[in-house]
Enzyme design. Structure first.
Site, PDB file in Angstrom:
ATOM      1  N   CYS A  80      73.739  49.234  43.355  1.00  0.00           N
ATOM      2  CA  CYS A  80      73.020  48.415  44.329  1.00  0.00           C
ATOM      3  C   CYS A  80      71.651  49.024  44.620  1.00  0.00           C
ATOM      4  CB  CYS A  80      73.832  48.259  45.605  1.00  0.00           C
ATOM      5  SG  CYS A  80      74.178  49.793  46.484  1.00  0.00           S
TER       6      CYS A  80
ATOM      7  N   GLU B 269      79.518  55.488  43.362  1.00  0.00           N
ATOM      8  CA  GLU B 269      78.533  56.445  42.858  1.00  0.00           C
ATOM      9  C   GLU B 269      78.381  57.644  43.795  1.00  0.00           C
ATOM     10  OE1 GLU B 269      76.883  52.274  41.780  1.00  0.00           O
ATOM     11  OE2 GLU B 269      78.243  53.175  43.261  1.00  0.00           O
TER      12      GLU B 269
ATOM     13  N   ARG C 134      99.406  39.040  47.330  1.00  0.00           N
ATOM     14  CA  ARG C 134      98.803  38.796  48.640  1.00  0.00           C
ATOM     15  C   ARG C 134      97.854  39.931  49.015  1.00  0.00           C
ATOM     16  NH1 ARG C 134     104.137  37.110  52.190  1.00  0.00           N
ATOM     17  NH2 ARG C 134     104.517  35.067  51.224  1.00  0.00           N
TER      18      ARG C 134
ATOM     19  N   CYS D 218      72.756  52.731  46.117  1.00  0.00           N
ATOM     20  CA  CYS D 218      73.334  53.694  45.177  1.00  0.00           C
ATOM     21  C   CYS D 218      72.325  54.104  44.111  1.00  0.00           C
ATOM     22  CB  CYS D 218      74.572  53.107  44.519  1.00  0.00           C
ATOM     23  SG  CYS D 218      75.960  52.945  45.668  1.00  0.00           S
TER      24      CYS D 218
ATOM     25  N   ASP E 207     109.217  26.389  57.045  1.00  0.00           N
ATOM     26  CA  ASP E 207     109.684  27.752  56.776  1.00  0.00           C
ATOM     27  C   ASP E 207     109.244  28.797  57.795  1.00  0.00           C
ATOM     28  OD1 ASP E 207     110.766  26.688  54.442  1.00  0.00           O
ATOM     29  OD2 ASP E 207     109.025  27.239  53.224  1.00  0.00           O
TER      30      ASP E 207
ATOM     31  N   ALA F 219     113.287  23.484  46.051  1.00  0.00           N
ATOM     32  CA  ALA F 219     114.216  23.504  47.192  1.00  0.00           C
ATOM     33  C   ALA F 219     115.262  22.427  46.988  1.00  0.00           C
ATOM     34  CB  ALA F 219     113.458  23.255  48.504  1.00  0.00           C
TER      35      ALA F 219
END
Length: 365
Positions: free
Chosen positions: A80, A57, A189, A89, A205, A167
């Protein structure tokens, strides 16, 4: 029930698009976009980028200037009403002189929860909510899960061959999926607050589980479940300088004193000598403010998230390769005869071709 015009809908869609631009960086804050419009003309717009910086905002009001007076503000989440790292805001919208505020949804955060609308209405500003609410909830699925359920939204990422193998029997798995799938995992991710794995995956790994393909304002927290504390500072996930949380059942022996970004947390077990996953999720939401959790784990840990009904979404990458019957399975779970006659625990949300393979997204019904 409030009726919204096509113009209202168009402006809110723009606000949602803006909010999506913060999907890699706002955590633990929600993703929020704002459009300020006078009729069909947008006079200001913005989105929240990062915790501690101005909210959507404020950006939109700064751009609109005096044109905000009497205009309508379209916000993807109720403004908020509390002082945190930035001022409320709702107060900024009042000071900016807007005449109407439309929010996609109310904010369930107890610090807001209707207080933003109440502040605006007390100042004589008309308010409405519920426009494109489903889209707004999807955009903030992690934030809402943390606030409403007291646990993160858990995304289980899996990858397998056409015959469901992860695997070869000797553990070799690089690479089952192609470059397009691996790039897409980097994006997932980056959207996540944290990435969780088990010690078995780390020992096999030595992954980093970070974002490397493109610059990002923040890296996800890496979480390693290591009940017997077998992780060492030599593993990349501990020694690369990124933030890592190790969850164990044994006392911290101080081995990570040389790794200042690594924290060790000892938890009680679940009664059977294993880490209590449901309790862990509650801790991650309450103490780490984790909203979206991505699980990248082996057959045992991934299977446990499914067995205990703790996964909300599966993102499965499947490659057109056949590894054979002796190769390792995707999940370690007991046989489930009920699956043959039941409706199924998962519903397909989308299927997408990625390179020579597919990306299959499933959700709980």
């Amino acid at each position: 029930m409030t009726e919204f015009s096509p113009q209202d809908t168009a402006h809110m869609r723009r606000a949602l698009d803006l909010a999506g631009q913060g999907r890699f960086s706002t955590s633990p804050n929600p993703r929020v976009g704002c459009v300020i419009a006078r009729g069909g003309q947008i006079v200001g717009q913005g989105f929240h980028l990062q915790a501690g910086t101005p909210h959507a905002e404020v950006h939109a009001l700064r751009q609109a200037g005096e044109l905000a007076r009497g205009a309508t503000a379209y916000v993807t989440l109720e403004p908020c009403a509390h002082y945190g790292r930035t001022p409320p805001c709702a107060e900024a919208l009042i000071a900016g002189g807007v005449g109407r505020v439309v929010a996609a949804m109310r904010d369930p955060n107890p610090q807001v929860a209707g207080k933003g609308f109440a502040m605006l209405e007390a100042a004589g500003i008309a308010t409405a909510s519920g426009l494109l609410a489903d889209e707004a909830r999807e955009l903030n699925r992690g934030f809402l899960s943390r606030i409403e359920r007291g646990r993160p939204f858990v995304r289980l990422k899996t990858a397998a061959s056409l015959d469901g193998k992860t695997a070869l029997s000797d553990g070799r798995s690089q690479w089952i999926t192609g470059a397009a799938a691996r790039t897409d995992v980097q994006r997932l991710r980056a959207e996540s607050c944290a990435v969780l794995t088990g010690i078995g995956t780390v020992l096999a790994d030595d992954p980093q589980l970070n974002v490397r393909d493109f610059p990002t304002l923040r890296q996800p927290l890496r979480i390693v479940l290591d009940s017997r504390l077998r992780l060492s500072p030599a593993h990349r996930i501990a020694g690369d300088g990124g933030a890592t949380l190790v969850i164990t059942l044994v006392p911290d022996d101080g081995r990570f004193a040389v790794c200042p970004a690594v924290r060790v947390r000892t938890l009680p077990d679940d009664g059977s000598g294993r880490i209590h996953l449901a309790a862990l999720l509650e801790l991650l939401a309450a103490e780490e403010q984790i909203g979206e959790l991505m699980v990248e784990a082996g057959a045992t840990l991934a299977g446990e998230f499914l067995r205990q009904d703790l996964a909300d979404e599966i993102v499965h990458y499947q490659a057109p390769k056949i590894l054979g019957s002796d190769a390792r399975n995707l999940f370690r779970l007991p046989e489930n005869p009920a699956a043959l006659t039941g409706a199924g625990s998962w519903h397909t949300r989308s299927v997408e071709v990625l390179g020579s393979g597919i990306k299959w997204v499933l959700r709980r019904p």
